[in-house]
Scaffold this active site. Structure first.
Site, PDB file in Angstrom:
ATOM      1  N   SER A 145       0.871  -1.182   0.000  1.00 53.54           N
ATOM      2  CA  SER A 145       0.000   0.000   0.000  1.00 53.54           C
ATOM      3  C   SER A 145       0.895   1.215   0.000  1.00 53.54           C
ATOM      4  O   SER A 145       2.077   1.121   0.379  1.00 53.54           O
ATOM      5  CB  SER A 145      -0.858  -0.012   1.273  1.00 53.54           C
ATOM      6  N   TYR A 158      -2.085  -1.580  10.378  1.00 50.96           N
ATOM      7  CA  TYR A 158      -2.077  -1.629   8.912  1.00 50.96           C
ATOM      8  C   TYR A 158      -0.762  -1.048   8.375  1.00 50.96           C
ATOM      9  O   TYR A 158      -0.066  -1.692   7.575  1.00 50.96           O
ATOM     10  CB  TYR A 158      -3.270  -0.829   8.374  1.00 50.96           C
TER      11      TYR A 158
HETATM   12  P1  NAP Z   1     -11.234  -6.229  -0.001  1.00 52.27           P
HETATM   13  O1  NAP Z   1     -12.119  -5.966  -1.156  1.00 52.27           O
HETATM   14  O2  NAP Z   1     -11.768  -6.063   1.359  1.00 52.27           O
HETATM   15  O3  NAP Z   1     -10.627  -7.700  -0.175  1.00 52.27           O
HETATM   16  C1  NAP Z   1      -9.795  -8.257   0.794  1.00 52.27           C
HETATM   17  C2  NAP Z   1      -9.602  -9.718   0.483  1.00 52.27           C
HETATM   18  O4  NAP Z   1      -8.772 -10.296   1.516  1.00 52.27           O
HETATM   19  C3  NAP Z   1     -10.911 -10.454   0.469  1.00 52.27           C
HETATM   20  O5  NAP Z   1     -10.939 -11.439  -0.541  1.00 52.27           O
HETATM   21  C4  NAP Z   1     -10.936 -11.105   1.847  1.00 52.27           C
HETATM   22  O6  NAP Z   1     -11.738 -12.264   1.817  1.00 52.27           O
HETATM   23  C5  NAP Z   1      -9.450 -11.432   2.048  1.00 52.27           C
HETATM   24  N1  NAP Z   1      -9.145 -11.661   3.459  1.00 52.27           N
HETATM   25  C6  NAP Z   1      -9.293 -10.794   4.483  1.00 52.27           C
HETATM   26  N2  NAP Z   1      -9.007 -11.406   5.652  1.00 52.27           N
HETATM   27  C7  NAP Z   1      -8.691 -12.704   5.344  1.00 52.27           C
HETATM   28  C8  NAP Z   1      -8.349 -13.854   6.110  1.00 52.27           C
HETATM   29  N3  NAP Z   1      -8.298 -13.814   7.452  1.00 52.27           N
HETATM   30  N4  NAP Z   1      -8.103 -15.001   5.460  1.00 52.27           N
HETATM   31  C9  NAP Z   1      -8.197 -15.080   4.104  1.00 52.27           C
HETATM   32  N5  NAP Z   1      -8.520 -14.030   3.326  1.00 52.27           N
HETATM   33  C10 NAP Z   1      -8.781 -12.852   3.950  1.00 52.27           C
HETATM   34  O7  NAP Z   1      -9.929  -5.343  -0.065  1.00 52.27           O
HETATM   35  P2  NAP Z   1      -9.009  -4.790  -1.258  1.00 52.27           P
HETATM   36  O8  NAP Z   1      -9.121  -3.336  -1.196  1.00 52.27           O
HETATM   37  O9  NAP Z   1      -9.238  -5.515  -2.514  1.00 52.27           O
HETATM   38  O10 NAP Z   1      -7.571  -5.177  -0.649  1.00 52.27           O
HETATM   39  C11 NAP Z   1      -6.687  -6.111  -1.247  1.00 52.27           C
HETATM   40  C12 NAP Z   1      -5.267  -5.747  -0.826  1.00 52.27           C
HETATM   41  O11 NAP Z   1      -4.958  -4.453  -1.350  1.00 52.27           O
HETATM   42  C13 NAP Z   1      -5.064  -5.655   0.683  1.00 52.27           C
HETATM   43  O12 NAP Z   1      -3.827  -6.209   1.042  1.00 52.27           O
HETATM   44  C14 NAP Z   1      -5.067  -4.164   0.933  1.00 52.27           C
HETATM   45  O13 NAP Z   1      -4.329  -3.808   2.078  1.00 52.27           O
HETATM   46  C15 NAP Z   1      -4.421  -3.654  -0.331  1.00 52.27           C
HETATM   47  N6  NAP Z   1      -4.696  -2.256  -0.602  1.00 52.27           N
HETATM   48  C16 NAP Z   1      -5.967  -1.840  -0.848  1.00 52.27           C
HETATM   49  C17 NAP Z   1      -6.190  -0.484  -1.089  1.00 52.27           C
HETATM   50  C18 NAP Z   1      -7.562   0.067  -1.360  1.00 52.27           C
HETATM   51  O14 NAP Z   1      -7.710   1.290  -1.406  1.00 52.27           O
HETATM   52  N7  NAP Z   1      -8.559  -0.729  -1.588  1.00 52.27           N
HETATM   53  C19 NAP Z   1      -5.115   0.419  -1.064  1.00 52.27           C
HETATM   54  C20 NAP Z   1      -3.846  -0.059  -0.802  1.00 52.27           C
HETATM   55  C21 NAP Z   1      -3.653  -1.398  -0.574  1.00 52.27           C
HETATM   56  P3  NAP Z   1     -12.597 -12.826   3.058  1.00 52.27           P
HETATM   57  O15 NAP Z   1     -13.117 -11.648   3.832  1.00 52.27           O
HETATM   58  O16 NAP Z   1     -13.631 -13.637   2.376  1.00 52.27           O
HETATM   59  O17 NAP Z   1     -11.647 -13.667   3.839  1.00 52.27           O
END
Ligand code: NAP
Length: 260
Positions: A145, A158
Site C-alpha cells: 500500500s 495496517y
Molecule cells: P477487499 O475488497 O476487502 O478484499 C480483501 C480480500 O482479503 C478479500 O478477498 C478477503 O476475503 C481477504 N481476506 C481478508 N481477511 C482474510 C483472512 N483472514 N483469510 C483469508 N482471506 C482474507 O480489499 P481490497 O481493497 O481488494 O484489498 C486487497 C489488498 O490491497 C489488501 O492487502 C489491501 O491492504 C491492499 N490495498 C488496498 C487499497 C484500497 O484502497 N482498496 C489500497 C492499498 C492497498 P474474506 O473476507 O472472504 O476472507
C-alpha cells in the site's frame, strides 16, 4: 500473445476487490489460477467467471489468520494443480476494520492484522520458494500500500504491516534474484473496494464531510482507482518481461505519492 500461459498462480484475497481483478487478469493471460480467502461464495463466483471465459480456476477457502494454513494451502495446490510459479500475497485486513489511536489500540486486532498482512505472506513465500528455486523461475508479488511508505491515521497495525511487507519484499528479492525469482511489491493508493469504502466512511464521519467530497480529494485524478486498473501491473510483474524488476515497491495511486 498471452503472457502467463499455463503458469500456476496462487492469489490470496481473490474473492473480491483487487485480488479478484488480478485473478481474472491472470486467467485471461492463460494462467491456471488458485483463489483463496475465507468466503467460499465469493471465491466460487470468481472461479465460475474464469471458467465461463474459458480459463482454469480452483477455489480453496482458508482463513489466513491461522499461521498453520499457509503451508497446507501450498501442499493442496501442488497436489491439485502443480507447483506454484506465481504467488500474489494480496489478502489483507484494512486500516478501516478497527481504527483507533495507538494509545487505545486493540492488541488482539494488532495480532490478527500482523498474522494476515505479514506473517502469512512470509510463510507463503517460504513454502513456495523450494519449488521456485528448483525450477529457477518464480514471481512473488506482494500487495502492500502507499501506507507501506507513509502512516495511516488510527491504522497503526495496517501501516506497520505494510511497511513490514516492503522490508520482506526487498530482503527476499536480494536473496533469490540470481536464481530467476523476482519479488516485488505493488503499492496502491485508494482503490474502489469494500475495504476502502469503509476507510472513506470513517474519515468522512471524523471530518464531518460527505463521502463523495472526501473521495474526490484523495488523488490528483479526483477519483479512486478501480481494481481493474491495478491488475495490469500485477500481470506485468508476473511475466517473463519483468525479469529485471527486483525488489521494487511500485506506487499505483493516481499521483498521491510522487516521491518514490
Ligand atoms: P477487499 O475488497 O476487502 O478484499 C480483501 C480480500 O482479503 C478479500 O478477498 C478477503 O476475503 C481477504 N481476506 C481478508 N481477511 C482474510 C483472512 N483472514 N483469510 C483469508 N482471506 C482474507 O480489499 P481490497 O481493497 O481488494 O484489498 C486487497 C489488498 O490491497 C489488501 O492487502 C489491501 O491492504 C491492499 N490495498 C488496498 C487499497 C484500497 O484502497 N482498496 C489500497 C492499498 C492497498 P474474506 O473476507 O472472504 O476472507
Amino acid at each position: 500473445m498471452s503472457l502467463l500461459v499455463n503458469r500456476v498462480a496462487l492469489v490470496t484475497g481473490a474473492g473480491r476487490g483487487i485480488g479478484r481483478a488480478i485473478a481474472l487478469a491472470y486467467a485471461k493471460e492463460g494462467a491456471r489460477v488458485v483463489l483463496t480467502a475465507r468466503t467460499a461464495e465469493e471465491l466460487d463466483e470468481v472461479a465460475g467467471e474464469i471458467r465461463k471465459r474459458g480459463g482454469t480456476a480452483l477455489a480453496l477457502p482458508a482463513d489466513l489468520s491461522d499461521r498453520t494454513v499457509a503451508r497446507q494451502i501450498v501442499v493442496d495446490v501442488e497436489a491439485a494443480v502443480g507447483s506454484i510459479e506465481i504467488l500474489v500475497n494480496n489478502a489483507g485486513i484494512g486500516s478501516s476494520s478497527k481504527p483507533l489511536p495507538v494509545v487505545d489500540f486493540d492488541d488482539d486486532f494488532w495480532d490478527k492484522t500482523l498474522a494476515v498482512n505479514l506473517t502469512t505472506p512470509y510463510l507463503l513465500c517460504k513454502a513456495v520458494l523450494p519449488g521456485m528455486l528448483s525450477r529457477r523461475w518464480g514471481r512473488i508479488i506482494n500487495v502492500a500500500s502507499i501506507n507501506g511508505k507513509i502512516g495511516s491515521l488510527h491504522g497503526a497495525a495496517y501501516a506497520a504491516t505494510k511497511h513490514g511487507l516492503l522490508g520482506l519484499t526487498r530482503t527476499l528479492a536480494m536473496e533469490v534474484a540470481a536464481q530467476g525469482i523476482t519479488v516485488n511489491a505493488i503499492c496502491p493508493g485508494p482503490v474502489h473496494t469494500v475495504m476502502n469504502d469503509r476507510r472513506i466512511e470513517y474519515d468522512a464521519n471524523r471530518q464531518g464531510i460527505a463521502f463523495e467530497e472526501l473521495e474526490a480529494e484523495l488523488t490528483p485524478l479526483r477519483r479512486r482507482l478501480e481494481p481493474d486498473e491495478i491488475a495490469p501491473l500485477a500481470v506485468y510483474l508476473a511475466s517473463d518481461g519483468a525479469a529485471t524488476m527486483v525488489g521494487q515497491a511500485i506506487n499505483i495511486d493516481g499521483g498521491v505519492l510522487m516521491t518514490g
